[in-house]
Scaffold this active site. Structure first.
Site, PDB file in Angstrom:
ATOM      1  N   LYS A 229      10.058   6.204  -8.338  1.00 18.73           N
ATOM      2  CA  LYS A 229       9.704   5.304  -7.240  1.00 18.73           C
ATOM      3  C   LYS A 229      10.381   3.944  -7.423  1.00 18.73           C
ATOM      4  O   LYS A 229      10.926   3.374  -6.471  1.00 18.73           O
ATOM      5  CB  LYS A 229       8.172   5.130  -7.185  1.00 18.73           C
ATOM      6  CG  LYS A 229       7.690   4.209  -6.087  1.00 18.73           C
ATOM      7  CD  LYS A 229       7.210   4.935  -4.868  1.00 18.73           C
ATOM      8  CE  LYS A 229       6.927   4.008  -3.714  1.00 18.73           C
ATOM      9  NZ  LYS A 229       5.672   4.276  -3.026  1.00 18.73           N
ATOM     10  N   ASN A 247      10.016   9.850   1.867  1.00 18.28           N
ATOM     11  CA  ASN A 247       9.229  10.472   2.928  1.00 18.28           C
ATOM     12  C   ASN A 247       9.418  11.986   2.993  1.00 18.28           C
ATOM     13  O   ASN A 247       9.001  12.626   3.958  1.00 18.28           O
ATOM     14  CB  ASN A 247       9.572   9.835   4.280  1.00 18.28           C
ATOM     15  CG  ASN A 247       9.054   8.417   4.358  1.00 18.28           C
ATOM     16  OD1 ASN A 247       7.918   8.147   3.984  1.00 18.28           O
ATOM     17  ND2 ASN A 247       9.899   7.505   4.810  1.00 18.28           N
TER      18      ASN A 247
END
Lengths: 364, 364
Positions: A229, A247
């Protein structure tokens, strides 16, 4: 204790993974120039377990602490809940230099972050995620916000915390279903960014409950997921490009969550379903091998996550809901599709026809 | 046409002062990469005068325009109004690349800016201020937000527009009282930053109505005021230091507005009262000469703005209200006090006693 630094053009902050870390919260916040007043935001379940420990730690470090519990659940992730935080901030006379600390899952973190972003045009903010989902995803990267009655996270802001503290020990009290939901995002990082993380999970016999994970695998999962991340967000804070890959599974996932009123299917379960759909789309479009899709399906199933659409949702509703997604650009729905394990591409070249075809196979 | 560039670390944008400029809005927005969809936000009074012209200009430039009018007045600057904008944005399927255009005064600009800052975590935003107050102050610098029932602008965000278009011709339809309110901020720039601007206004016989200003003086007022704001904001976007000087007159001003429910006294009038109070505080503390305070008082009076507290507010209520101001730091109220014409200092060393003493003299 393991620390990952997230560096952005205007600021940088640490993500600290520390077993037993909640007892060191105050200490870790000292020296970050976070003012004297702290508003601790939680829900009553989490607060009962860890609120006392957090407050003692903060007070021992010299902070003046007030607290506010919000109701638990995605359906309370609303402006109304945020207004409750505004009122509490006012009652406790929080100042621009004060800090809101989110102690809870993604719902608490997102709302607290949005309240911190918008109270007095922005006060300090610290994330102490208590669910696996929040640890590896929601708490990192500065996405804050609430749901609109007609869509998830439509109202929000990009607003970075000053610190993210992850205490893996709190996962012991996490309900099984919540644990699995977090595993969906971990599998996502494997598919989009870190094939080694994917392989490590494949090598584990059982993944459907926290107790089956070795301490070592849990540490790997947290470190590698947070690092993935951080890698992506540090290159693209505001989702201008690369960040869109996070996503993966979320395009159809969001539609499924929204259409079931955020009650039947939780976020991780929706993402699991969305990943199965996206993977199959990629196979059908000739981008990905069926063998890889089968590996993904097997890992999701081993984690005990759903791979089929919940009953009662029809395909037309899903395809229509995709149009109100934040990620729509010039009317085109964007999909993140895998091309090999650890690598994905973003495309808006997916026909409604192709989506229908995949969804058709996903009813039980 | 006069253009002032506001450069910030992460972005830069133009403030364009152009008589008749609304008819060129679409043209000026072209080339700024603002997407195709525009939501024009206004109130019905302003929209009747200028909405049509703005829409034609936008459509001629190829934009797809929808519009939404919000009720007029500070009492409607609420989250409820912003929610109406969210709903309109959803109905018109605005995307992240879309643009909200605020056509109106500070209330419209602040709410539209906040809606743009928080819809889909931030979409594009353009300011077309139609009041003098908004032209020289509210529209420049990225402060957006709404009021909390217990305090002005407590909820908001720093969010910069992509363009500010000032069309001085629209001031012809501005009510007299609104014009005067704007002059309060112009006088403020004279006192805190630009002694020459102050002197130019002193040299004008009458200032209490738009019609008494020469075209030349109006141009000077707009250019110098915008430049002052740009100078300050470009050095301190998020009010970490210097920007606080823009709050000259606002400390007591905000309390007066708040205590009269944002109805009796408008923002500019409250700032005028606040400047008189701050000036007198500075004199009493030995920071400023009485002669300068007299010049300030005379200029405020010439503009037709109030210099006394409205009846019915008592001093205790004001001193108490100061404590909930955003600018409170470690419980201390910060004041901006003039030291010479064009120069101010920020201090939190003002006793409640000193404030009481000044307020005592300000009842009619």
């Amino acid at each position: 204790m393991h620390t990952i630094r997230l560096s952005l053009p205007q600021q940088a902050y640490d993500i600290v993974i520390a077993p037993g870390g909640i007892a060191k919260l105050g200490e870790l916040m000292s020296g970050l120039n976070l003012g004297k007043k702290v508003l601790l935001v939680s829900n009553s379940t989490v607060f009962q377990h860890y609120g006392g420990r957090a407050i003692v730690s903060l007070e021992n470090a010299g902070f003046e602490v007030s607290s506010c519990n919000l109701p638990d659940g995605e359906q309370y992730k609303t402006l109304t809940s945020v207004e409750k935080l505004y009122n509490t901030a006012l009652e406790n006379r929080l100042e621009r230099s004060s800090t809101m600390v989110a102690l809870g899952g993604g719902v608490i973190g997102d709302m607290t972050g949005f309240a911190a972003a918008t109270w007095l045009r922005g006060i300090n903010f610290v994330q102490v995620p208590t669910t696996l989902l929040a640890m590896v995803d929601a708490a990192i990267g500065g996405k804050t916000g609430v749901n609109h009655p007609q869509g998830k996270n439509l109202i929000g802001a990009f607003y970075q915390p000053k610190l993210v503290l992850i205490d893996p020990q709190v996962l012991q009290t996490l309900p099984e279903r919540e644990f699995r939901a977090g595993m969906a995002e971990v599998i996502k990082y494997g598919v989009i960014w870190d094939a080694e993380l994917f392989a490590q999970m494949e090598a584990c016999d059982r993944l459907d409950h926290f107790q089956y994970l070795s301490e070592n695998l849990l540490q790997e999962i947290l470190m590698r997921s947070c690092q993935a991340k951080v890698d992506v967000v540090s290159k693209d804070e505001k989702e201008a490009g690369l960040r869109a890959i996070l996503n993966y599974g979320h395009t159809i996932g969001h539609a499924v969550e929204s259409l079931t009123g955020y009650r039947v299917v939780n976020h991780g379960e929706a993402v699991a379903i969305g990943m199965v759909a996206a993977g199959q789309l990629a196979v059908n479009l000739g981008l990905w091998e069926q063998a890889s899709q089968d590996r993904q399906l097997a890992l999701i199933q081993k984690t005990g996550l759903p791979t089929k659409l919940p009953t009662g949702i029809d395909r037309d509703a899903i395809v229509d809901a995709l149009q109100t997604d934040k990620k729509v650009k010039a009317g085109k729905v964007r999909f993140v599709l895998p091309t090999q394990m650890g690598v994905v591409k973003v495309t808006d070249q997916v026909s409604s026809q192709a989506i229908y075809q995949v969804l058709q196979r996903m009813y039980i």
